[in-house]
Design an enzyme around this catalytic site. Structure first.
Site, PDB file in Angstrom:
ATOM      1  N   CYS A  89       0.813  -1.222   0.000  1.00 32.39           N
ATOM      2  CA  CYS A  89       0.000   0.000   0.000  1.00 32.39           C
ATOM      3  C   CYS A  89       0.846   1.270   0.000  1.00 32.39           C
ATOM      4  O   CYS A  89       0.352   2.338  -0.356  1.00 32.39           O
ATOM      5  CB  CYS A  89      -0.944   0.009   1.202  1.00 32.39           C
ATOM      6  SG  CYS A  89      -2.127  -1.350   1.183  1.00 32.39           S
ATOM      7  N   HIS A 140      -9.185   3.573  -1.472  1.00 33.88           N
ATOM      8  CA  HIS A 140      -7.767   3.229  -1.309  1.00 33.88           C
ATOM      9  C   HIS A 140      -7.285   2.508  -2.562  1.00 33.88           C
ATOM     10  O   HIS A 140      -7.310   1.279  -2.646  1.00 33.88           O
ATOM     11  CB  HIS A 140      -7.628   2.344  -0.071  1.00 33.88           C
ATOM     12  CG  HIS A 140      -6.257   1.823   0.215  1.00 33.88           C
ATOM     13  ND1 HIS A 140      -5.097   2.386  -0.318  1.00 33.88           N
ATOM     14  CD2 HIS A 140      -5.836   0.784   0.996  1.00 33.88           C
ATOM     15  CE1 HIS A 140      -4.052   1.712   0.128  1.00 33.88           C
ATOM     16  NE2 HIS A 140      -4.476   0.736   0.915  1.00 33.88           N
ATOM     17  N   CYS A 172       0.106   2.007   6.740  1.00 35.87           N
ATOM     18  CA  CYS A 172       0.480   0.621   6.984  1.00 35.87           C
ATOM     19  C   CYS A 172       0.645  -0.096   5.649  1.00 35.87           C
ATOM     20  O   CYS A 172       0.032   0.284   4.648  1.00 35.87           O
ATOM     21  CB  CYS A 172      -0.576  -0.065   7.839  1.00 35.87           C
ATOM     22  SG  CYS A 172      -2.245   0.006   7.158  1.00 35.87           S
TER      23      CYS A 172
END
Length: 390
Positions: free
Chosen positions: A89, A346, A376
């Protein structure tokens, strides 16, 4: 050592899964952001020395050197090279940090850091599924890793649930956090706060071609009762789709330069990179690492949390920024002031430069100085980038 500066930043508005942006090939979507950075900065496209493109699911349309394909689809000359990177991510946040390191070292003077993810056209775990269907290999976690950590696979869903239980967050606590994300995103959209950062993309509407310039995932009528009716992602758990980030299509990017390039091209920087690092910790609970990375980043620059004016902490799951806030004693009024991934989506590999784009614009809109971004990442990693608005 010379400084690195953010000259321009841009992002697409997020598209929901199989929504407005699902008709866009990811290379073309990313190319529109590359074009926008050039147009907004006014630099000679041939002066760009590299494009570093973050992408997580590098399969299907996102395989075969996606970064290079985005350059070829853009108005950049074919002489501009590109590379595609995966730090889960944090991929495009790492792209930003690699770009900053390049211009600070003087090996390059002007680099684009960007990211893209079409989660509609290339679903999560596409590469793993491809090899599983072909009967090749045993998956990404070898028997040695499984024995070492006593698991069959690492799960971000399980990590988010572990954090919720460790910090005592109830489902209601997390739903309330999620509701506030939607409310902030709705206010930001309605006030025009995102207008200057969004690159409109033409899509097909019910009445023909339209410009997609509003994040599609925001629930303007969100309420706790409906959130409370959403089923949990794991039996007996408290994590739901309502208090987790939305699957999203999108692209984003930043133009990074050093002082030599700024002087040569007459550029006006928007922000200076103050601190950047990446750390790694427990791959099982996994999503707690932004806490420790933030502590280290602040200590490295002798900064306190009180000196940071705004924070962007990716809302992969509500429990992640909630634990970050609690542990660091941070001010929730400074966190994700225009909403976060629970409302805005996201888009995996694009989220890093997306969050930084929003952070820089928010600092300028409020006349503030320091901003901190962290998120994270799979495998228990976390990047932190601190910037100073100029």
């Amino acid at each position: 050592m010379p400084d690195a500066y953010i000259i321009e930043s841009a992002r697409t508005a997020g598209g929901r899964r199989n929504g407005a942006l699902s008709g866009w090939h990811p290379a073309d979507m990313a190319s529109e952001v590359l074009n926008a950075l050039i147009d907004r900065s006014g630099v000679d496209p041939a002066a760009i020395e590299d494009v570093i493109m973050g992408c997580v699911s590098q399969a299907g349309e996102q395989s075969s050197a996606l970064g290079r394909n985005a350059v070829l689809a853009s108005r950049l000359p074919q002489s501009v090279p590109a590379v595609t990177i995966d730090r889960q991510c944090g991929s495009s946040q790492q792209a930003l940090q690699f770009a900053a390191q390049a211009v600070m070292s003087g090996t390059q003077d002007m680099v684009i850091a960007a990211g893209v993810e079409s989660m509609s056209r290339v679903p999560m775990n596409s590469a793993i599924d491809l090899f599983a269907k072909a009967g090749i290999g045993d998956g990404p976690w070898s028997e040695r890793i499984q024995r070492k950590y006593g698991i069959k696979e690492f799960s971000q869903f399980q990590g988010a649930q572990m954090i919720a239980e460790k910090y005592g967050f109830t489902r209601d606590d997390m739903d309330r956090f999620a509701l506030e994300s939607h409310r902030r995103a709705a206010r930001a959209t309605e006030s025009g706060a995102f207008n200057s950062e969004i690159v409109p993309l033409q899509v097909t509407g019910s009445d023909g071609p339209v410009q997609h310039n509003r994040d599609e995932g925001i629930r303007y009528d969100a309420d706790l009762e409906r959130m409370g009716s959403v089923r949990t992602l794991m039996e007996g758990g408290t994590i739901t789709a309502a208090n987790a980030s939305q699957i999203c299509d999108g692209a984003s990017g930043l133009l990074i330069a050093n002082e030599a390039a700024i002087k040569m091209h007459g550029l006006k920087p928007k922000a200076r990179i103050v601190s950047m690092l990446v750390t790694a910790g427990d791959p099982v609970i996994m999503l707690e690492e932004p806490i420790f990375a933030t502590q280290k980043a602040l200590a490295r620059r002798n900064l306190s949390m009180a000196e940071i004016d705004l924070y962007e902490v990716n809302e992969a799951f509500a429990s992640v920024p909630m634990a970050w806030l609690e542990t660091l004693g941070a001010d929730p009024e400074k966190l994700n002031v225009n909403g976060g991934a629970i409302a805005l989506g996201h888009p995996l590999g694009a989220s890093g430069t997306k969050l930084m784009t929003t952070l820089v614009h928010a600092l300028h809109a409020r006349g503030l100085r320091y901003g901190l971004q962290t998120m994270c990442e799979g495998g228990g990693m976390a990047n932190v980038t601190i910037v100073e608005a100029i």
